[in-house]
Design an enzyme around this catalytic site. Structure first.
Site, mmCIF file in Angstrom:
data_model
loop_
_atom_site.group_PDB
_atom_site.id
_atom_site.type_symbol
_atom_site.label_atom_id
_atom_site.label_comp_id
_atom_site.label_asym_id
_atom_site.label_seq_id
_atom_site.Cartn_x
_atom_site.Cartn_y
_atom_site.Cartn_z
ATOM 1 N N GLY A 14 20.547 1.908 5.622
ATOM 2 C CA GLY A 14 19.543 1.140 6.199
ATOM 3 C C GLY A 14 19.510 -0.204 5.900
ATOM 4 O O GLY A 14 19.879 -1.380 6.754
ATOM 5 N N ALA A 90 23.617 1.673 -2.802
ATOM 6 C CA ALA A 90 23.062 3.085 -2.674
ATOM 7 C C ALA A 90 21.823 3.328 -3.387
ATOM 8 O O ALA A 90 21.936 3.248 -4.519
ATOM 9 C CB ALA A 90 24.595 3.537 -3.174
ATOM 10 N N ASP A 95 10.882 11.866 -4.013
ATOM 11 C CA ASP A 95 9.398 11.490 -4.397
ATOM 12 C C ASP A 95 8.538 12.822 -4.616
ATOM 13 O O ASP A 95 8.515 13.680 -3.608
ATOM 14 C CB ASP A 95 8.720 10.621 -3.161
ATOM 15 N N GLN A 148 5.417 3.217 -8.488
ATOM 16 C CA GLN A 148 4.750 3.773 -7.259
ATOM 17 C C GLN A 148 4.425 5.234 -7.435
ATOM 18 O O GLN A 148 4.962 6.005 -8.078
ATOM 19 C CB GLN A 148 5.618 3.324 -6.086
ATOM 20 N N PHE A 149 3.407 5.595 -6.913
ATOM 21 C CA PHE A 149 2.651 7.186 -7.111
ATOM 22 C C PHE A 149 3.772 8.101 -6.405
ATOM 23 O O PHE A 149 4.207 7.774 -5.224
ATOM 24 C CB PHE A 149 1.455 7.031 -6.180
ATOM 25 N N GLY A 150 4.193 8.877 -7.434
ATOM 26 C CA GLY A 150 5.278 9.780 -6.920
ATOM 27 C C GLY A 150 6.687 9.381 -6.917
ATOM 28 O O GLY A 150 7.653 9.966 -6.548
ATOM 29 N N TYR A 154 12.516 7.145 -9.498
ATOM 30 C CA TYR A 154 12.986 6.056 -8.530
ATOM 31 C C TYR A 154 12.649 4.813 -9.284
ATOM 32 O O TYR A 154 13.371 3.896 -9.377
ATOM 33 C CB TYR A 154 12.451 6.221 -7.066
ATOM 34 N N GLY A 185 10.944 -5.071 -0.805
ATOM 35 C CA GLY A 185 9.741 -4.468 -0.563
ATOM 36 C C GLY A 185 10.039 -3.457 0.257
ATOM 37 O O GLY A 185 11.118 -2.961 0.852
HETATM 38 N N1 CAA Z 1 -2.299 7.115 -4.684
HETATM 39 C C1 CAA Z 1 -3.276 7.997 -5.653
HETATM 40 N N2 CAA Z 1 -3.550 9.257 -5.215
HETATM 41 C C2 CAA Z 1 -2.641 9.918 -4.591
HETATM 42 C C3 CAA Z 1 -1.703 9.324 -3.630
HETATM 43 C C4 CAA Z 1 -1.418 8.083 -3.803
HETATM 44 N N3 CAA Z 1 -0.586 7.120 -3.276
HETATM 45 N N4 CAA Z 1 -0.638 10.166 -3.062
HETATM 46 C C5 CAA Z 1 -1.314 11.607 -3.499
HETATM 47 N N5 CAA Z 1 -2.603 11.542 -4.156
HETATM 48 C C6 CAA Z 1 -3.078 12.235 -4.939
HETATM 49 C C7 CAA Z 1 -3.398 13.425 -3.828
HETATM 50 O O1 CAA Z 1 -4.584 13.293 -2.949
HETATM 51 C C8 CAA Z 1 -3.565 14.704 -4.978
HETATM 52 O O2 CAA Z 1 -4.901 14.845 -5.379
HETATM 53 P P1 CAA Z 1 -5.509 16.095 -5.797
HETATM 54 O O3 CAA Z 1 -4.735 16.713 -6.897
HETATM 55 O O4 CAA Z 1 -6.782 15.615 -6.384
HETATM 56 O O5 CAA Z 1 -5.644 16.937 -4.608
HETATM 57 C C9 CAA Z 1 -2.938 14.277 -5.990
HETATM 58 O O6 CAA Z 1 -2.689 12.988 -5.825
HETATM 59 C C10 CAA Z 1 -1.112 14.804 -5.620
HETATM 60 O O7 CAA Z 1 -0.900 14.636 -4.619
HETATM 61 P P2 CAA Z 1 0.256 15.650 -3.835
HETATM 62 O O8 CAA Z 1 0.308 17.097 -4.407
HETATM 63 O O9 CAA Z 1 0.160 15.213 -2.506
HETATM 64 O O10 CAA Z 1 1.724 14.812 -4.737
HETATM 65 P P3 CAA Z 1 3.052 15.046 -4.275
HETATM 66 O O11 CAA Z 1 3.670 15.466 -5.765
HETATM 67 O O12 CAA Z 1 3.176 16.306 -3.154
HETATM 68 O O13 CAA Z 1 3.402 13.859 -3.882
HETATM 69 C C11 CAA Z 1 3.772 11.779 -2.679
HETATM 70 C C12 CAA Z 1 2.914 12.950 -3.161
HETATM 71 C C13 CAA Z 1 4.701 12.381 -1.379
HETATM 72 C C14 CAA Z 1 4.669 11.386 -3.569
HETATM 73 C C15 CAA Z 1 2.836 10.716 -2.051
HETATM 74 O O14 CAA Z 1 2.029 10.355 -3.120
HETATM 75 C C16 CAA Z 1 3.748 9.630 -1.359
HETATM 76 O O15 CAA Z 1 4.335 9.874 -0.329
HETATM 77 N N6 CAA Z 1 3.717 8.426 -2.133
HETATM 78 C C17 CAA Z 1 4.135 7.245 -1.696
HETATM 79 C C18 CAA Z 1 5.734 7.346 -2.234
HETATM 80 C C19 CAA Z 1 6.314 6.127 -1.803
HETATM 81 O O16 CAA Z 1 5.839 5.276 -1.499
HETATM 82 N N7 CAA Z 1 7.752 6.151 -1.806
HETATM 83 C C20 CAA Z 1 8.579 4.992 -1.239
HETATM 84 C C21 CAA Z 1 9.819 5.495 -0.579
HETATM 85 S S1 CAA Z 1 10.762 4.286 0.128
HETATM 86 C C22 CAA Z 1 11.399 3.303 -1.075
HETATM 87 O O17 CAA Z 1 11.181 3.745 -2.222
HETATM 88 C C23 CAA Z 1 12.123 2.219 -0.793
HETATM 89 C C24 CAA Z 1 11.659 1.010 -1.542
HETATM 90 O O18 CAA Z 1 12.384 0.741 -2.622
HETATM 91 C C25 CAA Z 1 10.284 0.464 -1.311
#
Ligand code: CAA
Length: 248
Positions: A14, A90, A95, A148-150, A154, A185
Site C-alpha cells: 500500500g 515491508a 494483531d 496500540q491495543f492488540g 508490531y 499514522g
Molecule cells: N481498546 C480497549 N479495549 C479493547 C480494544 C481497544 N482498542 N479492543 C478490544 N478491547 C477489549 C475487548 O472489548 C475485550 O474486553 P473483554 O475481555 O472485557 O471482553 C478485550 O479487550 C479483549 O478483546 P478481544 O478478545 O477482541 O481481543 P483480540 O485479541 O481478539 O484483539 C483486536 C482485538 C483485533 C486487536 C482489536 O483490539 C483491534 O483491532 N485493535 C486495533 C488494532 C490496530 O489498530 N491495528 C492497526 C493495524 S494497521 C497498522 O498497524 C498500520 C499502522 O502502522 C498505523
C-alpha cells in the site's frame, strides 16, 4: 547528477507502491522488492506503475532470508554499479492481545518488520559507505511511538526500527550515508482496511484531521528524505499522522 538507484522493500504494498512511484518521478531507477508468491498483487502493481515501467522493476525477495537479501543487493550493484537509496517499507500485522498471542504471531512480525531491516541494511551498507553516499529510510509507525491495543508485536518492531535508525545513523554519518525513519499514522491501505470497521471508525474519529492519510502523503516525505540535498537530516523520525500523535 547520475540517476540514483533505489531499492524499496514491500515495494508492491500500500505505501510501497506509492513510494516507488514518487522515487521514479524524482528520477530514480527503482527496484520494488516483495514476495514472489503475491502473483495477483504483482499484476496489479505492474498495472499501477505502467506509465513508469521503464523506471521501476519488480524483484521477488523474501526479506526474512538474509542470504536472499545479500544476493539481491549484489545483483543490483552488479547491474547498476550502485545501490544509493534503501527504503524499508515491508511490514505485516498479526494483531491480537498479548494474552492470546502465539509465538508464531510474535516471531512472524518481528522477523519481517525488524529482522528484514537488518538483513537489507547489513547487505547494503558496505557499498554505500565505500561509495561515500547513501540514503536509508525505515518506514516505522505511529503505533511504535504510542503503542496500540492488540499490537505488542508490531509496536515492539516499529519502535525497534527507530532505535536501529538512530544507532546506524551515528555509525555512518561520516560516510555520506543518512538513516531516518518515517512514522505514518493510519493510511488508506489494505493493512488498515483489515481492521474491524467499528474499530477503524473510532480511530479515524481520534485523528485531528478527521481522515485516513493517503499513501502519497507518506511517499512525498520519503522522496524528501532521500534527496541528495537532504544530507543534514539523519537519525530523525518524521511523523506523518494527521495529528494523531503529537510530540516534540
Ligand atoms: N481498546 C480497549 N479495549 C479493547 C480494544 C481497544 N482498542 N479492543 C478490544 N478491547 C477489549 C475487548 O472489548 C475485550 O474486553 P473483554 O475481555 O472485557 O471482553 C478485550 O479487550 C479483549 O478483546 P478481544 O478478545 O477482541 O481481543 P483480540 O485479541 O481478539 O484483539 C483486536 C482485538 C483485533 C486487536 C482489536 O483490539 C483491534 O483491532 N485493535 C486495533 C488494532 C490496530 O489498530 N491495528 C492497526 C493495524 S494497521 C497498522 O498497524 C498500520 C499502522 O502502522 C498505523
Amino acid at each position: 547528477m547520475n540517476r540514483r538507484i533505489a531499492f524499496v522493500s514491500g515495494g508492491i504494498g500500500g505505501l510501497g507502491t506509492e513510494i516507488c512511484r514518487h522515487l521514479a518521478l524524482c528520477g530514480h531507477h527503482v527496484i520494488a522488492a516483495d514476495l514472489g508468491a503475491r502473483t495477483e498483487r504483482i499484476a496489479a502493481f505492474r498495472a499501477e506503475v505502467e506509465d513508469l515501467a521503464e523506471h521501476i522493476r519488480f524483484e521477488a525477495l523474501d526479506i526474512s532470508d538474509f542470504d536472499a537479501c545479500a544476493a539481491s543487493i549484489r545483483r543490483v550493484e552488479a547491474e547498476h554499479g550502485s545501490l544509493d537509496v534503501l527504503v524499508n517499507a515491508a511490514g505485516i500485522t498479526r494483531d491480537t492481545t498479548l494474552r492470546k498471542m502465539s509465538q508464531e504471531q510474535w516471531h512472524s512480525v518481528l522477523t519481517v518488520n525488524l529482522d528484514g531491516v537488518f538483513n537489507l541494511c547489513r547487505n547494503a551498507i558496505e557499498g554505500m559507505c565505500a561509495r561515500g553516499y547513501g540514503r536509508i529510510v525505515n518506514i516505522s509507525s505511529v503505533n511504535g511511538q504510542t503503542g496500540q491495543f492488540g499490537q505488542t508485536n508490531y509496536a515492539a518492531a516499529k519502535a525497534g526500527m527507530h532505535g536501529f535508525t538512530m544507532a546506524l545513523a551515528r555509525e555512518v554519518a561520516r560516510k555520506g550515508v543518512t538513516v531516518n525513519s518515517v512514522s505514518p499514522g493510519y493510511c488508506e491501505t489494505a493493512m488498515v482496511m483489515q481492521i474491524a470497521p467499528e474499530v477503524r471508525e473510532q480511530i479515524i474519529a481520534d485523528v485531528p484531521v478527521g481522515r485516513l492519510g493517503k499513501p502519497s502523503e507518506i511517499a512525498r516525505v520519503v522522496a524528501f528524505l532521500v534527496a541528495a540535498d537532504s544530507g543534514f537530516i539523519t537519525g530523525a523520525n518524521i511523523p506523518v499522522n494527521g495529528g494523531y500523535f503529537m510530540d516534540f
